[in-house]
Design a protein around this motif. Sequence first.
Motif: not given
Length: 119
Positions: A24-29
């Motif tokens: 999630r975090d890598a995708f959003l960033d």
Amino acid sequence: MTTAGLTDASIVRRVVAECDDRGRDAFLDGHGFERANQYYLQVDGRLYDAKAIANVAYRYEHMAPDARVISGGRDHSNRLLERIGFAVVDGRPTTVEGERAWRLAVWSHLQLTEDLSLM
């Protein structure tokens, strides 16, 4: 913001798979989004950031630049996702029915993403 153009459910599923693969975090960033604070796309029992998924799917479908073209909320990203067959859950419900739907969605998500045997 646009309210047309997100028409291919298979692209939305591809974006969801990308989110799962990257985390999630890598995708959003990587796509320039922050975590959702109210609306979540529910796919196969898991929850995703609705506005981010809708925008990335729009970019892929139309080979659009990385600008945000779909705003969040009921009248924009949610409506577009629902129109092509997806469910969006409100994380800040104002009714008993909404609260029940939110809790069931979170429970389903936890069952699929967490090792509940440790609890």
